[in-house]
Enzyme design. Structure first.
Site, PDB file in Angstrom:
ATOM      1  N   ARG A  15     -18.073  25.549  18.501  1.00 14.05           N
ATOM      2  CA  ARG A  15     -17.056  26.415  17.937  1.00 14.05           C
ATOM      3  C   ARG A  15     -15.713  25.683  17.917  1.00 14.05           C
ATOM      4  O   ARG A  15     -15.517  24.697  18.611  1.00 14.05           O
ATOM      5  CB  ARG A  15     -16.945  27.707  18.747  1.00 14.05           C
ATOM      6  CG  ARG A  15     -18.158  28.615  18.646  1.00 14.05           C
ATOM      7  CD  ARG A  15     -18.037  29.767  19.632  1.00 14.05           C
ATOM      8  NE  ARG A  15     -16.788  30.486  19.460  1.00 14.05           N
ATOM      9  CZ  ARG A  15     -16.149  31.137  20.430  1.00 14.05           C
ATOM     10  NH1 ARG A  15     -16.627  31.127  21.663  1.00 14.05           N
ATOM     11  NH2 ARG A  15     -15.029  31.786  20.180  1.00 14.05           N
ATOM     12  N   SER A  17     -12.739  26.875  18.874  1.00  9.95           N
ATOM     13  CA  SER A  17     -11.743  27.289  19.854  1.00  9.95           C
ATOM     14  C   SER A  17     -11.438  26.143  20.821  1.00  9.95           C
ATOM     15  O   SER A  17     -12.257  25.244  21.032  1.00  9.95           O
ATOM     16  CB  SER A  17     -12.242  28.499  20.645  1.00  9.95           C
ATOM     17  OG  SER A  17     -13.268  28.125  21.543  1.00  9.95           O
ATOM     18  N   LYS A  85     -23.288  32.578  28.857  1.00  7.78           N
ATOM     19  CA  LYS A  85     -23.186  34.034  28.883  1.00  7.78           C
ATOM     20  C   LYS A  85     -23.120  34.624  27.478  1.00  7.78           C
ATOM     21  O   LYS A  85     -23.313  35.834  27.310  1.00  7.78           O
ATOM     22  CB  LYS A  85     -21.981  34.485  29.701  1.00  7.78           C
ATOM     23  CG  LYS A  85     -20.622  34.111  29.145  1.00  7.78           C
ATOM     24  CD  LYS A  85     -19.524  34.550  30.083  1.00  7.78           C
ATOM     25  CE  LYS A  85     -18.151  34.140  29.581  1.00  7.78           C
ATOM     26  NZ  LYS A  85     -17.765  34.844  28.348  1.00  7.78           N
ATOM     27  N   ASP A  86     -22.869  33.804  26.449  1.00  8.66           N
ATOM     28  CA  ASP A  86     -22.798  34.292  25.073  1.00  8.66           C
ATOM     29  C   ASP A  86     -24.158  34.282  24.379  1.00  8.66           C
ATOM     30  O   ASP A  86     -24.263  34.749  23.239  1.00  8.66           O
ATOM     31  CB  ASP A  86     -21.829  33.438  24.245  1.00  8.66           C
ATOM     32  CG  ASP A  86     -20.385  33.572  24.707  1.00  8.66           C
ATOM     33  OD1 ASP A  86     -20.047  34.631  25.267  1.00  8.66           O
ATOM     34  OD2 ASP A  86     -19.617  32.618  24.517  1.00  8.66           O
ATOM     35  N   THR A 129      -8.545  43.107  28.732  1.00 12.75           N
ATOM     36  CA  THR A 129      -9.859  42.473  28.707  1.00 12.75           C
ATOM     37  C   THR A 129     -10.656  43.063  27.562  1.00 12.75           C
ATOM     38  O   THR A 129     -10.491  44.245  27.225  1.00 12.75           O
ATOM     39  CB  THR A 129     -10.633  42.666  30.021  1.00 12.75           C
ATOM     40  OG1 THR A 129     -11.932  42.054  29.887  1.00 12.75           O
ATOM     41  CG2 THR A 129     -10.828  44.133  30.364  1.00 12.75           C
ATOM     42  N   SER A 131     -14.132  42.659  27.539  1.00 15.27           N
ATOM     43  CA  SER A 131     -15.514  42.708  28.030  1.00 15.27           C
ATOM     44  C   SER A 131     -15.861  44.118  28.501  1.00 15.27           C
ATOM     45  O   SER A 131     -15.184  44.658  29.376  1.00 15.27           O
ATOM     46  CB  SER A 131     -15.679  41.723  29.193  1.00 15.27           C
ATOM     47  OG  SER A 131     -16.773  42.063  30.003  1.00 15.27           O
ATOM     48  N   ARG A 133     -18.154  44.964  30.496  1.00 17.60           N
ATOM     49  CA  ARG A 133     -18.408  44.884  31.935  1.00 17.60           C
ATOM     50  C   ARG A 133     -17.108  44.881  32.722  1.00 17.60           C
ATOM     51  O   ARG A 133     -16.942  45.631  33.695  1.00 17.60           O
ATOM     52  CB  ARG A 133     -19.220  43.608  32.230  1.00 17.60           C
ATOM     53  CG  ARG A 133     -19.668  43.470  33.660  1.00 17.60           C
ATOM     54  CD  ARG A 133     -19.064  42.310  34.415  1.00 17.60           C
ATOM     55  NE  ARG A 133     -18.752  41.122  33.705  1.00 17.60           N
ATOM     56  CZ  ARG A 133     -17.819  40.269  34.098  1.00 17.60           C
ATOM     57  NH1 ARG A 133     -17.096  40.521  35.174  1.00 17.60           N
ATOM     58  NH2 ARG A 133     -17.557  39.177  33.409  1.00 17.60           N
ATOM     59  N   ARG A 134     -16.146  44.070  32.296  1.00 18.68           N
ATOM     60  CA  ARG A 134     -14.859  44.028  32.995  1.00 18.68           C
ATOM     61  C   ARG A 134     -14.108  45.343  32.855  1.00 18.68           C
ATOM     62  O   ARG A 134     -13.428  45.776  33.791  1.00 18.68           O
ATOM     63  CB  ARG A 134     -14.012  42.870  32.462  1.00 18.68           C
ATOM     64  CG  ARG A 134     -14.523  41.491  32.875  1.00 18.68           C
ATOM     65  CD  ARG A 134     -13.758  40.404  32.174  1.00 18.68           C
ATOM     66  NE  ARG A 134     -14.210  39.062  32.563  1.00 18.68           N
ATOM     67  CZ  ARG A 134     -14.090  37.987  31.797  1.00 18.68           C
ATOM     68  NH1 ARG A 134     -13.526  38.086  30.603  1.00 18.68           N
ATOM     69  NH2 ARG A 134     -14.536  36.815  32.212  1.00 18.68           N
ATOM     70  N   ARG A 151      -8.722  40.737  22.299  1.00 20.60           N
ATOM     71  CA  ARG A 151      -9.434  39.519  21.932  1.00 20.60           C
ATOM     72  C   ARG A 151      -8.423  38.384  21.909  1.00 20.60           C
ATOM     73  O   ARG A 151      -7.229  38.589  22.067  1.00 20.60           O
ATOM     74  CB  ARG A 151     -10.062  39.667  20.533  1.00 20.60           C
ATOM     75  CG  ARG A 151     -11.152  40.706  20.398  1.00 20.60           C
ATOM     76  CD  ARG A 151     -12.488  40.232  20.956  1.00 20.60           C
ATOM     77  NE  ARG A 151     -12.917  38.971  20.391  1.00 20.60           N
ATOM     78  CZ  ARG A 151     -13.529  38.815  19.215  1.00 20.60           C
ATOM     79  NH1 ARG A 151     -13.755  39.862  18.457  1.00 20.60           N
ATOM     80  NH2 ARG A 151     -13.917  37.619  18.806  1.00 20.60           N
ATOM     81  N   GLY A 152      -8.906  37.171  21.673  1.00 23.56           N
ATOM     82  CA  GLY A 152      -7.992  36.044  21.546  1.00 23.56           C
ATOM     83  C   GLY A 152      -8.323  34.938  22.512  1.00 23.56           C
ATOM     84  O   GLY A 152      -9.117  35.095  23.439  1.00 23.56           O
ATOM     85  N   ARG A 157      -3.871  35.235  25.444  1.00 22.04           N
ATOM     86  CA  ARG A 157      -4.018  36.309  26.441  1.00 22.04           C
ATOM     87  C   ARG A 157      -2.980  36.155  27.551  1.00 22.04           C
ATOM     88  O   ARG A 157      -2.371  37.134  27.977  1.00 22.04           O
ATOM     89  CB  ARG A 157      -5.436  36.298  27.013  1.00 22.04           C
ATOM     90  CG  ARG A 157      -6.496  36.633  25.980  1.00 22.04           C
ATOM     91  CD  ARG A 157      -7.872  36.718  26.613  1.00 22.04           C
ATOM     92  NE  ARG A 157      -8.903  36.835  25.588  1.00 22.04           N
ATOM     93  CZ  ARG A 157     -10.064  37.458  25.744  1.00 22.04           C
ATOM     94  NH1 ARG A 157     -10.346  38.019  26.902  1.00 22.04           N
ATOM     95  NH2 ARG A 157     -10.950  37.508  24.769  1.00 22.04           N
ATOM     96  N   CYS A 246     -31.575  49.788  28.515  1.00 25.41           N
ATOM     97  CA  CYS A 246     -30.267  49.992  29.130  1.00 25.41           C
ATOM     98  C   CYS A 246     -29.277  49.015  28.536  1.00 25.41           C
ATOM     99  O   CYS A 246     -29.440  47.813  28.683  1.00 25.41           O
ATOM    100  CB  CYS A 246     -30.362  49.783  30.640  1.00 25.41           C
ATOM    101  SG  CYS A 246     -28.801  50.010  31.497  1.00 25.41           S
TER     102      CYS A 246
END
Length: 335
Positions: A15, A17, A85-86, A129, A131, A133-134, A151-152, A157, A246
């Site tokens: 990517r 980034s 994790k992505d 955040t 996420s 989860r976060r 995002r960003g 951030r 789930c």
């Protein structure tokens, strides 16, 4: 491999980034030393880079990987480097994760202007955040704070905290380390026992085609860290098992020590008001999983595949979470 192939650079798809370029650069440098070949970075734009909608709306899993994998299968590059994790748990036909380098710090960190701990933030303090989860974890650990879905890149951030727009942001420690940017904000590391992170956080995945040249696969195998691979395979096994019924925000972190693995996993209700968690240690029995084999896990004793066994541990933990009601933490619309 022909002489011309040996002279041709290895094309590494990444990517655009700054973080992706930085972590790909670390892999490229290591691979150049191992292979004796130049590694060229090939920037690729993914959907996650162009779609600015919330991750909770478009689904974070796979949006950064799909276009890169298309490029790999189309021959635009020879290997990819992902933030593990992505990646979705299902490996596409024709592709393999050929290496998981040594994992970096898997923790999350809170960055704020004045160093106020997350749980002590004033009522209405804005925590950024994107996420799910976060978001659930913030709502559980700092219920008086206001979560702002953002995002960003890392720099933007942090800039929103420095400008006063936000009081704090939550980022991955590994990303801050890999990008090497100067951090002037106060930093609070969140302990994994109380704040477990996403499956695979802190880990990279080096992906290539299943029919890649043997010399390339052998070079990539030297980048692989077996303890990291086994730990993340357990974590992704938990994620795989939970995806069947789930879709709640979840966390899983495993650590391999000697001949056992400890996995801490939590499934959260989206608002963070409820959670179901497990903290278990499972044996990696001698003769079933051996930790002194080759980097690709092929040297397991008695023909047993250690990665298969690690996945089964993760699936078993997921079944126990579901038995305890983890699927009931999400609304029908989210299932």
């Amino acid at each position: 491999m022909t002489t011309s192939n040996r002279q041709r650079p290895i094309r590494l798809g990444t990517r655009r980034s700054a973080l992706a370029q930085a972590q790909s650069g670390h892999v490229a440098t290591a691979l150049e030393k191992i292979s004796g070949r130049k590694v060229e970075l090939i920037p690729i734009v993914s959907e996650g880079d162009t779609n600015r909608a919330s991750l909770s709306e478009i689904g974070g899993m796979g949006i950064f990987a799909t276009r890169l994998r298309e490029a790999l299968l189309n021959g635009e590059c020879d290997i990819l480097v992902h933030s593990l994790k992505d990646l979705p748990t299902a490996e596409p036909d024709g592709l393999v994760i050929a290496a998981t380098p040594v994992r970096e710090d898997a923790r999350d960190v809170v960055l704020s202007r004045d160093g106020t701990p997350l749980h002590e933030l004033r009522p209405g303090a804005k925590v950024g955040t994107g996420s799910p989860r976060r978001i659930a974890q913030v709502r559980r650990h700092a219920p008086r704070a206001e979560v702002v879905d953002i995002r960003g890149n890392i720099g933007s951030r942090m800039g929103r905290v420095e400008s006063g727009e936000l009081d704090a942001v939550i980022l991955a420690a590994a990303g801050l380390s890999r990008i090497g940017s100067e951090v002037t904000l106060a930093r609070e590391e969140l302990d994994l026992a109380e704040w477990p992170t996403a499956p695979g956080q802190g880990s990279l995945a080096v992906e290539t085609t299943a029919d890649a040249p043997a010399e390339l696969l052998a070079a990539l195998a030297e980048l692989d860290d077996e303890a990291t691979r086994l730990a993340i395979t357990v974590e992704r096994g938990v994620l795989e098992g939970l995806e069947a019924g789930c879709q709640a925000p979840m966390a899983a972190h495993a650590v391999v020590t000697g001949e056992s693995v400890r996995v801490r996993t939590v499934v959260y209700a989206p608002e963070g008001e409820r959670r179901i968690g497990l903290d278990v240690t499972e044996p990696l029995r001698r003769g079933y999983i051996r930790l002194n084999g080759s980097g690709n896990g092929a040297d397991a004793a008695d023909g047993a595949d250690p990665n298969h066994a690690a996945r089964e541990i993760g699936l078993s933990v997921a079944r126990r979470l579901l038995d305890q009601g983890a699927a009931g933490l999400v609304s029908r619309e989210q299932s």
